[in-house]
Design an enzyme around this catalytic site. Structure first.
Site, PDB file in Angstrom:
ATOM      1  N   CYS A   1       5.283   0.513   5.703  1.00  0.00           N
ATOM      2  CA  CYS A   1       6.210   0.100   4.645  1.00  0.00           C
ATOM      3  C   CYS A   1       7.413   1.023   4.715  1.00  0.00           C
ATOM      4  CB  CYS A   1       5.531   0.132   3.273  1.00  0.00           C
ATOM      5  SG  CYS A   1       5.081   1.762   2.708  1.00  0.00           S
ATOM      6  N   SER A   2       8.241   1.006   3.710  1.00  0.00           N
ATOM      7  CA  SER A   2       9.462   1.814   3.736  1.00  0.00           C
ATOM      8  C   SER A   2       9.169   3.301   3.900  1.00  0.00           C
ATOM      9  CB  SER A   2      10.288   1.583   2.472  1.00  0.00           C
ATOM     10  OG  SER A   2      10.767   0.264   2.445  1.00  0.00           O
TER      11      SER A   2
END
Length: 99
Positions: free
Chosen positions: A7-8
């Site tokens: 994810c980020s």
């Protein structure tokens, strides 16, 4: 089996990893599931059997798929991600690995 979630920043998927591991344990499966930032995919992707992208980094799908053409690369369903439905995400990735 080794499943990598990206994810980020690698933080938002931590709860999902916990829920997926709980679902795997209920099914008697021994899995390694980790979450890392998408920027570190090259450090962890080679060892993964499947790479799951959080919805917020789905724009990286083609790039990661090109890096690992022989691996299962999937984007986690936005609803399942939002609900942190580890059981459903696990079911989806296991089905994809069987193909």
């Amino acid at each position: 089996m080794n499943i990598l979630l990206v994810c980020s920043a690698g933080m938002s998927t931590s709860l999902l990893v916990t829920r997926m591991l709980e679902a795997a344990k209920k099914q008697g499966l021994e899995l390694k599931i980790e979450a890392h930032p998408v920027a570190e995919v090259e450090a962890y992707g080679e060892d993964a059997d499947a790479i799951l992208l959080g919805p917020q980094v789905r724009f990286q799908f083609k790039n990661i798929q090109s890096l690992y053409p022989d691996k299962v690369v999937e984007v986690i369903d936005m609803r399942d991600y939002g609900m942190m439905n580890g059981e459903k995400v696990l079911k989806h990735v296991l089905a994809a690995l069987e193909k």
